[in-house]
Write a protein that holds these residues in place. Sequence first.
Motif, PDB file in Angstrom:
ATOM      1  N   LYS A 261       0.811  -1.220   0.000  1.00 11.67           N
ATOM      2  CA  LYS A 261       0.000   0.000   0.000  1.00 11.67           C
ATOM      3  C   LYS A 261       0.845   1.271   0.000  1.00 11.67           C
ATOM      4  O   LYS A 261       0.325   2.365  -0.252  1.00 11.67           O
TER       5      LYS A 261
ATOM      6  N   TYR B 190      -4.931  14.864  -6.329  1.00 15.71           N
ATOM      7  CA  TYR B 190      -4.518  13.562  -5.798  1.00 15.71           C
ATOM      8  C   TYR B 190      -4.026  13.743  -4.372  1.00 15.71           C
ATOM      9  O   TYR B 190      -3.403  14.758  -4.034  1.00 15.71           O
ATOM     10  N   SER B 191      -4.283  12.739  -3.534  1.00 18.59           N
ATOM     11  CA  SER B 191      -3.814  12.768  -2.152  1.00 18.59           C
ATOM     12  C   SER B 191      -3.559  11.342  -1.690  1.00 18.59           C
ATOM     13  O   SER B 191      -4.371  10.438  -1.947  1.00 18.59           O
ATOM     14  N   ALA B 192      -2.423  11.125  -1.045  1.00 14.90           N
ATOM     15  CA  ALA B 192      -2.080   9.789  -0.544  1.00 14.90           C
ATOM     16  C   ALA B 192      -1.093   9.933   0.611  1.00 14.90           C
ATOM     17  O   ALA B 192      -0.329  10.911   0.666  1.00 14.90           O
TER      18      ALA B 192
ATOM     19  N   GLU C  92       2.987   4.203  -1.147  1.00 14.59           N
ATOM     20  CA  GLU C  92       3.181   4.889  -2.422  1.00 14.59           C
ATOM     21  C   GLU C  92       4.403   5.795  -2.342  1.00 14.59           C
ATOM     22  O   GLU C  92       4.732   6.324  -1.276  1.00 14.59           O
TER      23      GLU C  92
ATOM     24  N   GLN D 259       0.244  15.541  -2.026  1.00 14.84           N
ATOM     25  CA  GLN D 259      -0.925  16.128  -2.656  1.00 14.84           C
ATOM     26  C   GLN D 259      -0.511  16.812  -3.951  1.00 14.84           C
ATOM     27  O   GLN D 259       0.550  17.435  -4.022  1.00 14.84           O
TER      28      GLN D 259
ATOM     29  N   LYS E 247       0.997  13.762   3.911  1.00 15.23           N
ATOM     30  CA  LYS E 247       0.424  13.250   2.668  1.00 15.23           C
ATOM     31  C   LYS E 247       1.103  13.912   1.476  1.00 15.23           C
ATOM     32  O   LYS E 247       1.556  15.048   1.549  1.00 15.23           O
TER      33      LYS E 247
ATOM     34  N   LEU F  94       4.581   7.846  -8.386  1.00  9.39           N
ATOM     35  CA  LEU F  94       3.305   8.535  -8.570  1.00  9.39           C
ATOM     36  C   LEU F  94       3.361   9.503  -9.750  1.00  9.39           C
ATOM     37  O   LEU F  94       2.443   9.559 -10.569  1.00  9.39           O
TER      38      LEU F  94
END
Length: 524
Positions: free
Chosen positions: A403, A488-490, A405, A520, A518, A410
Amino acid sequence: MAYAIQNKQNRSLIAGITIAILVISVARFFLVGKGAMMFPDETRYYNSLKAAEYLMHGNVQLFFHELSGTYGRPGDALVRLLPALLQEGAFSMFGLNTNNPDSLIIPVLFNCIIVSISLFLFYRISLLLLADKTSALVATLIYGSLVNSNIYIRHILPYDTALCLMLYLVYYVLKRRREAVINRKDYALVGALSALLIAIYPGFYMAPFLAFALLIQWDAPLTFVKEKLDCFVAYAIGGSAVLSFFELLSRAGGKSYLLSSFHLAHTIDQGSYEEGYSFLFKYLAQVEGILGVVLIIMFSIYFVLFVRNLISYKLKFLAMSSDLDILVFTALGFFLLHATATFFLHKMVFYGRLTHHFIPFMVIAAVYGVKHLLSNKLGDYAMASVGVLAVVSFAVFFFSYQKVEYPFDLLYSRYSNNYAGEQFSYFNEIGASPGLKYDMPQPRWATTKSPASLKQDTTALVNFAFLFPIRVIPGPNPLLNKRNKVLYSAPHFINFKPYQFEGYNIQERELLQKAQYKYQIVTE
């Protein structure tokens, strides 16, 4: 009848553990595909890539210059010429850019192979030290399941290569000891490989002494050294020859390998000095979780036996000790030396990677302690239970790791079809960061045409950097206003706890857990 049933159960246990080890070994290859070039130290691999390029074009002077520019790690640059040459070959034949994530899979697969070899060597060492196949397989399963054994696979770093060589050295000496045929050539080879190991990664400075400790007959060490003086001279010549080779190689590139090595210890300071004696146990408990806690308990059982023998034999301890005790005694001595330098002298700190060469012997000793304490039947039940825990622990790590990233990947996945060079502005919530900034990767193919750049500053990348140092929890992001849109955010990869033990101090780790940074991508 009872013996036949027990023998059948033992065969079933061996088969189950073997299958679990094979599954874990295969699963590791599914961890590749992202994460390369995330840590600042990985940028040293560019030296190998450039060296491979210059070698293919016959530019010898620049080839040596690149190999010498790795700050005390020319051995790693030399070893990684193999995947680098494969990458350069793929570029020459197919136009696959070397700094593209698809090409960087090549050195990562090289890591996977190295880690697989290490696991096999670990099993062979365990078999020699524990003299029991079931125990050796359980130790291998535990070791192969640990986060510490798998966390560096995605990253182009020297730790696993150096560890593999360390395990080979220990296995080679143990095997030759049992064959009772150690000669001058063996001593010279051990000396040469020990020096190569240090040239690959000097942080494993303990490793050569492990093999050296096994070479000595401790019942009469001074007499043995006098009798084997020619062998120890061969050991010194082998090591000196390799060190001289790397010094000459570095000098040809305009630098000094030995001088740069002397300065390395002063750079190991990104952590907490107060954790000198506790770091390893914190790492096992917080990173490895329940399996780490169980490992500490198992090792404690062995340690009680170890201390009892130490008190009983006193000065004759090493003479009366097993090979496992000698290895643990040596590793323990260097652990205490490093911990003391950290806690009292404030000279070096511990990182997760600096526990890498202690943990293999801790695992073997832990399994030995449990098997020694319990009867065969209880011992088998205990080993089976720990084996199941190890598999579950690896599964939890595997899915958690999948999971995670990474900014480099990215950017590639989102913008590879409209590669346009510098089209982003950057914003870090920690403020100005001296850490690595992740730029847009090269397109897959060298023939890809770069379209006209998009309007500057229309898209901002938030936290697309190696966030260091961490001083305060950030306030509201000024870019997140009504006019801007979050594309996008992760979660940032630095939220993954094992990474937080690679150069962050206690306070920074606490802040990271609270902040939960995060990535972004924000646009107007």
